[in-house]
Design an enzyme around this catalytic site. Structure first.
Site, PDB file in Angstrom:
ATOM      1  CG  ASP A 123      -2.192   0.712   1.102  1.00  0.00           C
ATOM      2  OD1 ASP A 123      -2.300   1.520   0.168  1.00  0.00           O
ATOM      3  OD2 ASP A 123      -3.097   0.500   1.944  1.00  0.00           O
TER       4      ASP A 123
ATOM      5  CG  ASP B 180      -9.291   2.732  -0.607  1.00  0.00           C
ATOM      6  OD1 ASP B 180      -8.869   1.571  -0.755  1.00  0.00           O
ATOM      7  OD2 ASP B 180      -8.685   3.590   0.050  1.00  0.00           O
TER       8      ASP B 180
HETATM    9  C1  DGJ Z   1      -5.805   1.952   1.824  1.00  0.00           C
HETATM   10  C2  DGJ Z   1      -6.145   0.743   1.002  1.00  0.00           C
HETATM   11  O1  DGJ Z   1      -6.583   1.112  -0.250  1.00  0.00           O
HETATM   12  C3  DGJ Z   1      -7.189  -0.089   1.757  1.00  0.00           C
HETATM   13  O2  DGJ Z   1      -7.580  -1.169   0.980  1.00  0.00           O
HETATM   14  C4  DGJ Z   1      -6.588  -0.531   3.057  1.00  0.00           C
HETATM   15  O3  DGJ Z   1      -5.531  -1.407   2.828  1.00  0.00           O
HETATM   16  C5  DGJ Z   1      -6.140   0.674   3.866  1.00  0.00           C
HETATM   17  N1  DGJ Z   1      -5.294   1.535   3.104  1.00  0.00           N
HETATM   18  C6  DGJ Z   1      -5.426   0.233   5.114  1.00  0.00           C
HETATM   19  O4  DGJ Z   1      -4.884   1.283   5.799  1.00  0.00           O
END
Ligand code: DGJ
Length: 743
Positions: free
Chosen positions: A480, A550
């Site tokens: 991430d 997201d």
């Molecule tokens: C952002 C990501 O896109 C989510 O899927 C998740 O992993 C969160 N960060 C976790 O902090």
């Protein structure tokens, strides 16, 4: 087959294959001129008529007495500013005397089979030298002592040309490269629509179209990553072109950092495309003996519409950009705990979710953010990649074994590039973040960016990650990256090299990816940046899939996945079924629609399955079984966009198998309609002579020949076109159907 021909007499190059021709020549002043890029034309020796040298009033001319040679009116191969060309240049080099003028003249060239690697950078590749041929043009600027190599790779199949530029300081001046684009393309007219894929967090890659006009139109990123806001991919299409016919050019940059993609239309209606590292804040010191390699840009031409262009990129990026063990393998169906628990989990809770997932047939359990250091919320812990044993008493090794004992694989989340101030790593190394002495440290989500331009920092993160991955049974990593870069300044570089930090940072990211993917070749890497802020070809080279957004709402995802599909293959798009009402838009959607959207991606679930009803779990089991049977086709088949969510209430797309014996069509209706028009959907890519059985779920709706389905269409009318007949399911808002075709 492809070929690169050089005509010694008139110093003209013609690169061609079955689809395209690319022609350029040495101009009378020794620099390179661009003559043609488009549908293949027959090779012949002479193209001088394509150099338009019409004298014009009020021009600036290169040589006294010759009123035909003005670079302003030439289609240049790699434009420079300051000597009669007034358009934005591809290159700018600050020399010791303060001048920025350069004149790159043809010196020599080589033609080699295959495609060379680009040091430290992701790029397309060949598996066999017969797949492509590469022309390296060597040009020299006598005064600054810079040698410029322009690399062109033409592939044997498809309208694909990969380009990059390499600068070597072979003189004795200290130089500053202020602009070094990966591609420059001058086109003879401007009758194009400019398409780009823009948005924001949770609404990435929405399709935007505008007609080219005089002046400059551009998209780019200055955020340190390719960004949610814009994508390093743009299209020029003829206004009359559509998904299935007409001339289309796609431009894609294989890079994950700051970028610029620009179209400039001059007053004589020619178009200059520039694509490469964003020149804002870019300043690369090039001392004698040093070389700078730009990222690679890929151009695709077709006269068969936008779908054909997309399919060309899909095939190239799926099979000759993505690499490794997972490249050609159907991807595991996963369950991710993020939206199920956020930070609020215990090992017991995780195992309960995993057990239910296993009962549904799910293959991989992914433990997301929160398992390390003092990370109980987003204010602490990043940088301390050691398990929190209060949460997971037997460590990552222990939970991985427990998941494996259930018969599933185990995956783990990292955010390697970041640190919270509340962490052991930051306390030990406060100067490891990108930051300017005496200035404020801006933050994003309470986190700071580690200076990945420094090898010792990348080494330290590698050691921590390799320790976890080398001791526990980890089969998948989600990498991430949750903020844009600010105060981009490195404590390890001299003031005259601070303009290199953005690019050196990305090189550090690529280096860590390269090391981890080499050391753990069977781990499946999925990239992520708050959803899709780094959905770019650069990362696809290391991680064959990427968390698309997201936003997990199925209806929002229609637009996001549709927009993403213009460049990127279905096998690269992470897509999960989440809970309803949805956590981003609070919309309630049927479970079948959530699955019908996510199955056109690398499929998974992201909700607490143990809270679903018996009936819902039964549906999930069926969805998982369906996905196991059809995922190879969905992820690796030929993908067609049929109806756009940006155009109306209906979205449709389909994937067709290689020999066209199977296909899956996804049909989605945003709002229900009453007494709606009768509707048909004209399918694509089928075998006209093949008889297909068409099913929706387990219900056979008929047998039709491919030609009927493609030309007359598949009837999609339902109860909302009239009355609900016996045996028909009533429709609702956010409804959808998957049509399964077998022939
Ligand atoms: C952002 C990501 O896109 C989510 O899927 C998740 O992993 C969160 N960060 C976790 O902090």
């Amino acid at each position: 087959m492809m070929s690169i021909i050089f005509n010694e007499e008139n110093k003209t190059f013609h690169l061609y294959n079955d689809t395209i021709s690319y022609i350029m020549t040495v101009l009378p002043n020794g620099t390179m001129g661009q003559l043609y890029f488009g549908k293949r034309i027959r090779p012949r020796g002479e193209y001088a008529h394509l150099i338009e040298m019409q004298p014009r009033a009020m021009g600036s001319y290169v040589y006294e007495g010759i009123r035909t040679l003005s670079l302003e009116h030439m289609k240049c191969e790699y434009g420079t500013y300051g000597s009669t060309d007034y358009r934005f240049p591809a290159v700018e080099i600050l020399q010791e005397n303060g001048s920025r003028i350069s004149e790159f003249c043809y010196t020599s060239h080589t033609i080699t089979p295959g495609k060379p690697k680009l040091a430290g950078l992701p790029a397309t590749y060949t598996e066999d030298d017969s797949e492509a041929e590469t022309l390296t043009l060597v040009l020299t600027d006598r005064v600054s002592g810079v040698q410029l190599e322009l690399l062109y790779t033409i592939f044997a199949h498809g309208g694909i040309l990969a380009r990059s530029a390499r600068f070597s300081n072979i003189g004795n001046q200290t130089l500053h490269l202020l602009k070094a684009m990966s591609l420059c393309l001058d086109l003879p007219d401007c009758d194009y629509d400019f398409m780009h894929f823009s948005g924001a967090w949770s609404r990435e890659r929405h399709v935007k179209v505008r007609h080219l006009e005089s002046g400059i139109q551009s998209v780019g990123s200055m955020r340190g990553h390719s960004s949610h806001e814009h994508n390093p991919f743009v299209i020029l299409k003829r206004p009359t072109a559509d998904e299935f016919q007409g001339e289309v050019l796609g431009f894609s940059l294989i890079y994950s950092g700051n970028f610029l993609a620009q179209a400039e239309v001059d007053t004589h209606d020619t178009t200059r495309i520039l694509m490469g590292i964003h020149p804002e804040w870019f300043d690369w010191k090039l001392v004698p003996g040093e070389t700078f390699q730009t990222p690679e840009a890929v151009m695709v031409y077709t006269d068969r519409g936008i779908n054909d262009m997309s399919q060309t990129f899909h095939e190239l990026y799926r099979s000759r950009l993505a690499r490794g063990y997972w490249r050609d393998r159907p991807r595991p169906i996963l369950i991710n705990n993020w939206e199920a628990t956020y930070f609020d989990f215990t090992e017991e809770k995780l195992l309960t979710i995993a057990k239910t997932a296993k009962e549904c047939g799910i293959e991989l359990f992914v433990l997301d953010d929160g398992w390390f250091g003092q990370r109980r919320n987003d204010r602490a812990g990043l940088g301390d990649w050691k398990v929190n044993t209060d949460l997971l008493p037997d460590g990552i090794t222990g939970i991985a074994e427990k998941i494996e004992a259930l018969g599933m694989k185990f995956g783990l989340w990292f955010e390697p590039e970041m640190v919270n101030k509340d962490s052991d790593l930051y306390r030990a190394h406060p100067d490891w973040i990108l930051s300017v002495p005496e200035r404020n440290h801006s933050h994003g989500r309470y986190q700071h960016v580690l200076d990945f331009s420094r090898k010792e920092i990348v080494d330290c993160i590698y050691d921590m990650m390799a320790d976890v991955l080398g001791t526990a049974k980890v089969s998948y990593v989600k990498w991430d990256m949750n903020r844009s870069i600010t105060e981009c300044w490195s404590h390890a570089l001299s003031p005259d090299r601070q303009g290199e930090v953005f690019h050196r940072y990305i090189l550090g990211v690529y280096d860590l990816y390269e090391r981890l993917t080499s050391a753990f070749p069977e781990i499946l890497f999925e990239s992520c940046a708050s959803g899709g802020a780094r959905f770019d070809p650069g990362l696809l080279y290391y991680a064959p899939q990427c968390w698309t957004s997201d936003d997990t709402d199925a209806i929002e995802r229609l637009k996001i996945q549709y927009g993403t599909s213009y460049c990127y293959p279905v096998s690269s798009m992470g897509a999960h079924v989440s809970v309803s009402p949805n956590h981003q838009v609070f919309r309630t959607t049927p479970l079948h629609t959530r699955a019908n959207v996510a199955c056109f991606g690398t499929f998974g679930y992201e909700l607490d399955l143990s809270r679903l009803s018996e009936d819902e779990l039964c549906q999930v089991k069926k969805q998982v079984a369906f996905m196991k049977e059809y995922r190879a086709l969905l992820q690796f088949g030929t993908f067609y966009r049929l109806e756009s969510p940006f155009g109306g209430n209906i979205t449709a797309w389909m994937s067709v198998s290689d020999n066209a014996d199977r296909a899956v069509v996804g049909w989605y209706r945003t709002l229900n309609a009453v007494n709606a028009p009768y509707s048909r959907l004209r399918l694509k890519g089928l075998d006209p002579d093949r008889l297909y059985k068409v099913r929706v779920d387990d219900r056979l709706i008929g047998e039709f020949y491919g030609d009927e389905l493609m030309y007359a269409g598949l009837v999609t009318s339902d109860g909302s076109s009239g009355e609900i007949l016996d045996g028909q399911k009533p429709s609702c808002d956010f409804d959808s159907r998957l049509f399964i075709l077998e022939g």
